[in-house]
Design a protein around this motif. Structure first.
Motif, PDB file in Angstrom:
ATOM      1  N   LEU A   1       0.817  -1.212   0.000  1.00  0.00           N
ATOM      2  CA  LEU A   1       0.000   0.000   0.000  1.00  0.00           C
ATOM      3  C   LEU A   1       0.854   1.267   0.000  1.00  0.00           C
ATOM      4  O   LEU A   1       0.468   2.284  -0.578  1.00  0.00           O
ATOM      5  CB  LEU A   1      -0.926   0.015   1.218  1.00  0.00           C
ATOM      6  N   PHE A   2       2.001   1.192   0.649  1.00  0.00           N
ATOM      7  CA  PHE A   2       2.834   2.387   0.776  1.00  0.00           C
ATOM      8  C   PHE A   2       3.758   2.576  -0.432  1.00  0.00           C
ATOM      9  O   PHE A   2       3.809   3.662  -1.023  1.00  0.00           O
ATOM     10  CB  PHE A   2       3.678   2.302   2.046  1.00  0.00           C
ATOM     11  N   LEU A   3       4.486   1.545  -0.792  1.00  0.00           N
ATOM     12  CA  LEU A   3       5.534   1.688  -1.804  1.00  0.00           C
ATOM     13  C   LEU A   3       4.998   1.820  -3.220  1.00  0.00           C
ATOM     14  O   LEU A   3       5.509   2.632  -4.008  1.00  0.00           O
ATOM     15  CB  LEU A   3       6.499   0.498  -1.725  1.00  0.00           C
ATOM     16  N   LEU A   4       3.975   1.048  -3.566  1.00  0.00           N
ATOM     17  CA  LEU A   4       3.487   1.064  -4.944  1.00  0.00           C
ATOM     18  C   LEU A   4       2.914   2.424  -5.354  1.00  0.00           C
ATOM     19  O   LEU A   4       3.405   3.049  -6.305  1.00  0.00           O
ATOM     20  CB  LEU A   4       2.460  -0.052  -5.144  1.00  0.00           C
ATOM     21  N   PRO A   5       1.878   2.942  -4.664  1.00  0.00           N
ATOM     22  CA  PRO A   5       1.330   4.245  -5.088  1.00  0.00           C
ATOM     23  C   PRO A   5       2.295   5.412  -4.877  1.00  0.00           C
ATOM     24  O   PRO A   5       2.369   6.306  -5.722  1.00  0.00           O
ATOM     25  CB  PRO A   5       0.073   4.404  -4.226  1.00  0.00           C
TER      26      PRO A   5
END
Length: 381
Positions: A132-136
């Protein structure tokens, strides 16, 4: 840790309490050396670094409540939904009637998301948090990078002169209606015109999930036996996090460097700060020395709301009307001084009571509904 985070949060929030900080380019606005240096050190070591810590601790606390409810055989979901709903109401009151920079609404919404995943194993909580944090955030910063390559002007941080003038007029000289209107406009602006509901999923929820995983692994409780883990976390987090936080000052300060600074540098520093506090609190002498911070942390909602009430009374027109008239260095020392008084208040309060006033009310509104049948019978008796 909560007590430490509350001080950092207040130091950062004070920038917004006494000036139209949300509408300025902080890297070019401050010309007085004292203001520039004070802001610089707040920006590097505090801004963007304490709210992730507090968010992780919020997730840690929810996970502890979940595990405790499992031991007692009570319904965690029922209790959590009720508590978060009340927190949401308190946040709305705070945001629209006291100060626009409220964080309680954000925590309440993110907490509802955590409830859906609280039963997952720690490894899954960590993996989902990372995804959830790294991708977007990685995609967003990549997009900003390519936009900057196409047109460097697109990443310029602008100062809104008209917005600054309106803020100063409303908060320092306006009526209660003027202040309410400006507060609402500020909240809408800071919430990204409603995008905050989506942004919470990528900015706050990952920290809550990480905190919940840490609680299930008892990383804080086992700090003494996990010294190597925490030392590595401190070295990596403090080294990499601080290096990233320096980016706007080592390169060109723009939307990209500022976003990278807070998005990636802040959370790394937050983990390092957590590790430092976890380790130093394994030393009995230091643990006793820092007990006032612990007491402030035990009444964190009371302390947080008090800070807003005190600061807005000092700076808004219905109080002393000092908005726009205090420099950053003075404002920072005011935050530290008020927090010290809050430590004294917390110390005195806990000599007589077991919970902070807001926390006691919060518990009273939710506790009865989560009793086991055995405990219910005891209360009835």
């Amino acid at each position: 840790m909560r007590g430490f985070a509350l001080l950092g949060i207040f130091v950062v929030n004070m920038l917004f309490f006494h000036s139209p900080y949300i509408y300025i380019n902080p890297y070019t606005w401050f010309q007085v050396p004292g203001d520039y240096e004070t802001h610089k050190w707040i920006d590097i070591f505090v801004q963007g670094s304490v709210y992730p810590l507090f968010s992780m601790l919020f997730g840690y606390g929810l996970a502890m409540q979940f595990m405790k409810s499992q031991e007692k055989g009570t319904s965690f979901t029922k209790l959590a939904v009720r508590r978060l709903s009340i927190l949401l109401v308190i946040g709305c009151i705070h945001a629209f009637l006291i100060w626009s920079g409220d964080i309680l609404i954000t925590y309440a919404i993110a907490g509802f998301v955590l409830i859906l995943m609280i039963r997952l194993k720690p490894i899954w909580l960590v993996l989902i948090s990372a995804l959830l944090f790294l991708l977007p955030n990685g995609l967003l910063n990549g997009l900003l990078y390519f936009l900057g390559k196409l047109d460097s002007e697109s990443l310029t941080i602008y100062t809104g002169i008209q917005e600054i003038e309106k803020s100063i007029m409303a908060y320092s000289l306006g009526s209660w209606g003027d202040i309410f209107s400006q507060r609402l406009n500020d909240w809408i602006y800071m919430s990204g015109y409603g995008l905050i509901v989506l942004m919470i999923l990528f900015t706050i929820v990952p920290f809550l999930l990480l905190g919940a995983a840490a609680a299930k692994l008892k990383l804080i409780e086992r700090a003494r036996s996990l010294k190597v883990f925490w030392i590595i976390a401190i070295i990596v987090g403090l080294g990499a996090g601080t290096a990233i936080k320096w980016l706007p000052y080592l390169t060109e300060p723009n939307v990209l460097t500022m976003t990278v600074q807070d998005t990636f540098g802040g959370p790394l520093q937050a983990i390092a700060y957590a590790g430092i506090l976890a380790l130093v609190c394994t030393i009995p002498f230091i643990l006793k020395l820092l007990s006032p911070l612990a007491k402030a942390g035990r009444m964190s909602m009371t302390i947080y709301l008090m800070q807003s009430i005190i600061a807005t009374t000092i700076f808004y027109a219905y109080g002393f009307g000092l908005y726009g008239k205090v420099d950053i260095r003075t404002g920072t020392w005011m935050a530290v001084g008020i927090y010290v008084l809050q430590l004294v208040f917390a110390e005195a309060w806990f000599m007589k009571f077991k919970q902070g006033p807001v926390e006691a009310l919060w518990r009273k509104l939710t506790y009865r509904n989560n009793l086991s049948q055995k405990d219910e019978n005891k209360v009835n008796l």
